[in-house]
Design an enzyme around this catalytic site. Structure first.
Site, PDB file in Angstrom:
ATOM      1  N   HIS A 122       5.383  -6.374 -10.292  1.00  0.00           N
ATOM      2  CA  HIS A 122       4.787  -7.216 -10.092  1.00  0.00           C
ATOM      3  C   HIS A 122       5.377  -8.923 -10.684  1.00  0.00           C
ATOM      4  O   HIS A 122       4.424  -9.059 -10.952  1.00  0.00           O
ATOM      5  CB  HIS A 122       3.270  -7.886  -9.103  1.00  0.00           C
ATOM      6  N   ARG A 161      10.127  -8.926   6.457  1.00  0.00           N
ATOM      7  CA  ARG A 161      11.270  -7.600   5.167  1.00  0.00           C
ATOM      8  C   ARG A 161      11.883  -7.335   5.545  1.00  0.00           C
ATOM      9  O   ARG A 161      13.207  -6.867   5.350  1.00  0.00           O
ATOM     10  CB  ARG A 161       9.981  -6.577   3.987  1.00  0.00           C
ATOM     11  N   GLU A 195       4.549  -0.606 -10.630  1.00  0.00           N
ATOM     12  CA  GLU A 195       3.074  -0.499 -11.876  1.00  0.00           C
ATOM     13  C   GLU A 195       2.263  -0.032 -10.988  1.00  0.00           C
ATOM     14  O   GLU A 195       1.583  -0.065 -12.860  1.00  0.00           O
ATOM     15  CB  GLU A 195       3.763  -1.793 -12.927  1.00  0.00           C
ATOM     16  N   SER A 201      -3.162   9.760  -8.453  1.00  0.00           N
ATOM     17  CA  SER A 201      -2.859  11.130  -8.648  1.00  0.00           C
ATOM     18  C   SER A 201      -0.846  10.792  -9.745  1.00  0.00           C
ATOM     19  O   SER A 201      -0.178  11.121  -9.657  1.00  0.00           O
ATOM     20  CB  SER A 201      -2.681  11.618  -7.809  1.00  0.00           C
TER      21      SER A 201
END
Length: 306
Positions: A122, A161, A195, A201
């Site tokens: 980010h 987007r 990240e 998991s």
């Protein structure tokens, strides 16, 4: 929809309908003013940002951390001001708005038709980087968006987007991975902000000297499809043009189990992210808990941003 969710949705709607009409200098000043006000109030997000910067710059004095968090909030609001305005930018403005270094790693990968995975933290404005890819390189791509609440806010982000030329899949549900794999096997491009693990998991990695958990998806997709895995880091300078770097490919290890290969590749991805964040910490917009030591045991994953 709760009252708070209605307010949140209305504020984002106001941003996309109003901020994009402002002259660029006015939008810049507005973003800086909002950032400075938020920084002075020292809310939860600002305190978390400063705490995260303390891990990135462990020898920083309290004064230096305060400077970093103020710069970080200005960078974060620059991202939002740009994002609200991106739908109104001309193709030429988008093409001129980003200058990535070592972009040959990406263009060579696209030309190879083996499929390419771009993985980013980010940093700065990943939406602008994506718009540059679809506009300057004329290459569509597929990405994944976290399901936000209210649903209408998620729909706004998807429409935004998609309007920039991206195919957007919801993060929730198991269908996204299969669709991404198909796009890559067809020689397509996939872009993932990677990240922060949202699945609980992910893969444990060493990140700035402590343990964090990052998503396994980029490494697994590369293994299963043969696609090229490229880390990308982004940053701002004093100009209106965003900077960036396409890092060298992360190769699949020649031996080991799938889990072992995934661990090695995800660590390499974390190392590439760390190199870019260390150089430009103020442009890393991590206002949530990331390291395992910081996470509430009752919360298996960090909270959400788009």
């Amino acid at each position: 929809m709760s009252p708070q969710e209605r307010v949140t949705d209305a504020l984002y709607g106001l941003g996309w309908s109003t901020v994009k009409k402002l002259p660029e200098p006015a939008a810049v000043r507005l973003g800086q003013s909002i950032a400075d006000l938020a920084w002075k109030r020292r809310g939860k997000g600002v305190r978390r940002l400063e705490s995260n910067y303390a891990r990135v710059v462990p020898d920083a004095s309290p004064e230096r951390l305060a400077e970093l968090s103020r710069a970080g909030m200005r960078s974060y609001l620059r991202y939002w001001m740009e994002s609200f305005r991106l739908p109104a930018w001309s193709e030429e403005r988008i093409k001129a708005g980003f200058e990535p270094k070592d972009v040959h790693h990406l263009t060579d990968g696209i030309a190879s038709d083996r499929g390419v995975i771009l993985a980013l933290p980010h940093m700065a404005n990943w939406d602008l980087a994506g718009a540059w890819v679809t506009t300057r390189l004329q290459t569509p791509f597929t990405t994944v968006a976290e399901r936000l609440k209210p649903e209408s806010l998620y729909d706004r982000f998807v429409a935004y987007r998609e309007g920039l030329g991206m195919e957007v899949l919801p993060h929730s549900g198991g269908a996204a991975f299969g669709t991404l794999a198909r796009r890559l096997r067809d020689g397509g491009l996939v872009c993932l902000v990677a990240e922060r693990d949202l699945s609980a998991s992910g893969v444990q990695v060493s990140f700035f000297g402590d343990t964090a958990t990052m998503p396994a998806g980029p490494a697994l997709l590369a293994q299963q499809t043969g696609a090229l895995l490229l880390p990308v880091t982004l940053w701002y300078d004093e100009s209106p043009v965003m900077q960036g770097r396409v890092h060298p490919p992360i190769e699949v290890p020649p031996s080991g189990t799938r889990a072992e290969k995934t661990s090695v590749m995800t660590q390499a991805l974390a190392d590439a992210f760390a190199s870019g964040i260390a150089d430009h910490p103020e442009d890393w917009h991590m206002l949530q808990r990331l390291w395992r030591a910081d996470l509430d045991p009752a919360q298996p994953g960090p909270g959400g941003t788009a």
